[in-house]
Design a protein around this motif. Sequence first.
Motif, PDB file in Angstrom:
ATOM      1  N   LEU A 102       0.821  -1.208   0.000  1.00 26.33           N
ATOM      2  CA  LEU A 102       0.000   0.000   0.000  1.00 26.33           C
ATOM      3  C   LEU A 102       0.859   1.264   0.000  1.00 26.33           C
ATOM      4  N   LEU A 103       1.988   1.180   0.730  1.00 23.28           N
ATOM      5  CA  LEU A 103       2.850   2.360   0.872  1.00 23.28           C
ATOM      6  C   LEU A 103       3.524   2.752  -0.445  1.00 23.28           C
ATOM      7  N   ALA A 104       4.015   1.753  -1.187  1.00 21.87           N
ATOM      8  CA  ALA A 104       4.808   2.049  -2.389  1.00 21.87           C
ATOM      9  C   ALA A 104       4.071   2.975  -3.370  1.00 21.87           C
ATOM     10  N   PRO A 105       2.817   2.699  -3.757  1.00 22.02           N
ATOM     11  CA  PRO A 105       2.130   3.645  -4.660  1.00 22.02           C
ATOM     12  C   PRO A 105       1.822   4.999  -4.018  1.00 22.02           C
ATOM     13  N   ILE A 106       1.554   5.002  -2.708  1.00 19.04           N
ATOM     14  CA  ILE A 106       1.297   6.288  -2.036  1.00 19.04           C
ATOM     15  C   ILE A 106       2.560   7.162  -2.070  1.00 19.04           C
ATOM     16  N   GLY A 107       3.719   6.503  -1.976  1.00 17.91           N
ATOM     17  CA  GLY A 107       4.991   7.231  -2.044  1.00 17.91           C
ATOM     18  C   GLY A 107       5.186   7.953  -3.366  1.00 17.91           C
ATOM     19  N   VAL A 108       4.548   7.454  -4.433  1.00 17.57           N
ATOM     20  CA  VAL A 108       4.691   8.061  -5.764  1.00 17.57           C
ATOM     21  C   VAL A 108       3.694   9.215  -5.965  1.00 17.57           C
ATOM     22  N   LEU A 109       2.663   9.274  -5.135  1.00 15.55           N
ATOM     23  CA  LEU A 109       1.582  10.268  -5.320  1.00 15.55           C
ATOM     24  C   LEU A 109       2.043  11.720  -5.461  1.00 15.55           C
ATOM     25  N   PRO A 110       3.058  12.188  -4.697  1.00 16.64           N
ATOM     26  CA  PRO A 110       3.481  13.585  -4.880  1.00 16.64           C
ATOM     27  C   PRO A 110       3.849  13.905  -6.330  1.00 16.64           C
ATOM     28  N   ALA A 111       4.460  12.939  -7.024  1.00 20.08           N
ATOM     29  CA  ALA A 111       4.804  13.167  -8.436  1.00 20.08           C
ATOM     30  C   ALA A 111       3.531  13.141  -9.291  1.00 20.08           C
ATOM     31  N   LEU A 112       2.619  12.207  -9.010  1.00 16.65           N
ATOM     32  CA  LEU A 112       1.390  12.094  -9.806  1.00 16.65           C
ATOM     33  C   LEU A 112       0.462  13.288  -9.582  1.00 16.65           C
ATOM     34  N   LEU A 113       0.524  13.868  -8.383  1.00 22.24           N
ATOM     35  CA  LEU A 113      -0.362  14.999  -8.070  1.00 22.24           C
ATOM     36  C   LEU A 113       0.243  16.348  -8.468  1.00 22.24           C
ATOM     37  N   GLY A 114       1.463  16.312  -9.003  1.00 20.68           N
ATOM     38  CA  GLY A 114       2.054  17.541  -9.527  1.00 20.68           C
ATOM     39  C   GLY A 114       2.675  18.449  -8.491  1.00 20.68           C
ATOM     40  N   PHE A 115       3.153  17.900  -7.377  1.00 22.84           N
ATOM     41  CA  PHE A 115       3.934  18.766  -6.490  1.00 22.84           C
ATOM     42  C   PHE A 115       5.322  18.191  -6.198  1.00 22.84           C
ATOM     43  N   ALA A 116       5.769  17.286  -7.094  1.00 20.49           N
ATOM     44  CA  ALA A 116       7.153  16.794  -7.040  1.00 20.49           C
ATOM     45  C   ALA A 116       7.626  16.608  -8.477  1.00 20.49           C
ATOM     46  N   GLY A 117       8.950  16.604  -8.667  1.00 22.80           N
ATOM     47  CA  GLY A 117       9.514  16.551 -10.013  1.00 22.80           C
ATOM     48  C   GLY A 117       9.874  15.144 -10.468  1.00 22.80           C
ATOM     49  N   VAL A 118      10.592  15.099 -11.576  1.00 21.49           N
ATOM     50  CA  VAL A 118      10.940  13.817 -12.201  1.00 21.49           C
ATOM     51  C   VAL A 118      11.916  13.017 -11.321  1.00 21.49           C
ATOM     52  N   THR A 119      12.819  13.741 -10.625  1.00 19.40           N
ATOM     53  CA  THR A 119      13.775  13.044  -9.736  1.00 19.40           C
ATOM     54  C   THR A 119      13.009  12.291  -8.659  1.00 19.40           C
ATOM     55  N   TYR A 120      12.073  12.993  -8.034  1.00 22.46           N
ATOM     56  CA  TYR A 120      11.272  12.359  -6.985  1.00 22.46           C
ATOM     57  C   TYR A 120      10.475  11.192  -7.560  1.00 22.46           C
ATOM     58  N   GLY A 121       9.867  11.420  -8.742  1.00 25.23           N
ATOM     59  CA  GLY A 121       9.044  10.382  -9.357  1.00 25.23           C
ATOM     60  C   GLY A 121       9.828   9.097  -9.564  1.00 25.23           C
ATOM     61  N   ALA A 122      11.019   9.228 -10.157  1.00 25.71           N
ATOM     62  CA  ALA A 122      11.839   8.038 -10.446  1.00 25.71           C
ATOM     63  C   ALA A 122      12.301   7.378  -9.145  1.00 25.71           C
ATOM     64  N   LEU A 123      12.775   8.223  -8.213  1.00 23.18           N
ATOM     65  CA  LEU A 123      13.302   7.673  -6.960  1.00 23.18           C
ATOM     66  C   LEU A 123      12.212   6.982  -6.135  1.00 23.18           C
ATOM     67  N   SER A 124      11.014   7.576  -6.115  1.00 24.26           N
ATOM     68  CA  SER A 124       9.948   6.992  -5.301  1.00 24.26           C
ATOM     69  C   SER A 124       9.515   5.625  -5.841  1.00 24.26           C
ATOM     70  N   VAL A 125       9.555   5.482  -7.191  1.00 23.05           N
ATOM     71  CA  VAL A 125       9.218   4.171  -7.788  1.00 23.05           C
ATOM     72  C   VAL A 125      10.275   3.141  -7.393  1.00 23.05           C
ATOM     73  N   ALA A 126      11.562   3.531  -7.557  1.00 24.93           N
ATOM     74  CA  ALA A 126      12.659   2.597  -7.250  1.00 24.93           C
ATOM     75  C   ALA A 126      12.656   2.218  -5.767  1.00 24.93           C
ATOM     76  N   LEU A 127      12.519   3.236  -4.890  1.00 20.48           N
ATOM     77  CA  LEU A 127      12.546   2.960  -3.444  1.00 20.48           C
ATOM     78  C   LEU A 127      11.332   2.131  -3.019  1.00 20.48           C
ATOM     79  N   GLY A 128      10.186   2.390  -3.661  1.00 17.25           N
ATOM     80  CA  GLY A 128       8.976   1.627  -3.354  1.00 17.25           C
ATOM     81  C   GLY A 128       9.174   0.150  -3.685  1.00 17.25           C
TER      82      GLY A 128
END
Lengths: 332, 53
Positions: free
Chosen positions: A250-276
């Motif tokens: 449940l946590l892994a996709p929630i961790g990506v939400l800041p990028a999907l909701l448009g308040f985080a950038g591509v670095t965060y998006g990629a890192l959150s997927v990998a870390l998840g």
Amino acid sequence: MTLVDHADHAERKQALSAIATTKALSRADYGADFGGAEVRDYIALLKPRVMSLVIFTALVGLMVAPGHLHPLESLIAILCIAIGGGASGALNMWYDADIDAVMKRTANRPIPAGRITPGEALSFGLTLSVGSVLMLGLLVNWLAGGLLAFTIFFYAVVYTMWLKRRTPQNIVIGGAAGAFPPMIGWAAVTGTVSIESIVLFLIIFMWTPPHFWALALIKSDDYRAAKVPMLPVVAGEAVTRSQILIYSLLLAPIGVLPALLGFAGVTYGALSVALGLLFIGAALRVYTIREGSLARKSAGQMFGFSILYLFLLYATLLFERLAGLPALPSLL
Amino acid sequence: MAEIIERVTLTDTQKKRQRRRSMAIAFALGALVLIFYAITIVKMGPGVMNRPL
């Protein structure tokens, strides 16, 4: 015989039963150490390690929020959130002194060790609670002050006094207290609670159970001795391992939400997927390896990685904002 | 009949610790004064001088 003379945990627990019933001990119980608290004992009451996480996540909430806050107001907001978090830690130590005394990890805390009386800890916690909430409300805004008050109440009353000793879901619900600081930081700047700050809350909220259950798998003997109904003690290790995996999924996709909701950038998006994915991998190891020293090691690794996971996610949000990197367009 | 009053005599170590605690409280109070002074200037700006005499 004084409290500090009780080397044996069982004896110390018996001696501390006065705390559980009256929350008060006589001067004689403390012997020569009465009135002997160092300043660092009071700092220990504030749980500095927990406080550092509170400061960091509140800072990220404050920095990521849209709008502007004067640097001094930002500093005061962080200070108040830190002191409020510390105050709830002191109230927690006041109430939990009896179980702290029987757990090796916590037996040397200032109250069970006899350096600070329960009454002193209670006064200290209440004073700092009221002071930090009033200061945040008066000097920054009352929504932030109100959220801080609710956080302290949630941790000290809902978690510590109500849930911790009654249900194995203590960590799940009580974890909300640790998830509020970024929301308070956000509210300090914007004066509102928005979907972005709820997502920052949710990341920590969903992260807390697998983080603490990984620790509980290693320290279950301590919790059993203290009669704290942590999940491995009440439901067994197999259920705990399943729950860790479910919450990680449940946590892994929630961790990506800041990028999907448009308040985080591509670095965060990629890192959150990998870390998840790595988080799920660590949870899978805990789920599959159930016997021997390797099982204990995988739980330890899960606990260690969970700290790194949360730190990296929040640090990347902060880095992107400080570096002025653009946020991704909102996909939701 | 004279009332017996229980008194506590602090050891030198306890006195030293008490002094350090007092210093920490004094430092915290001083910091609060500075914070409230500075935030007043920040929030009111030049308006802090704008009052009827």
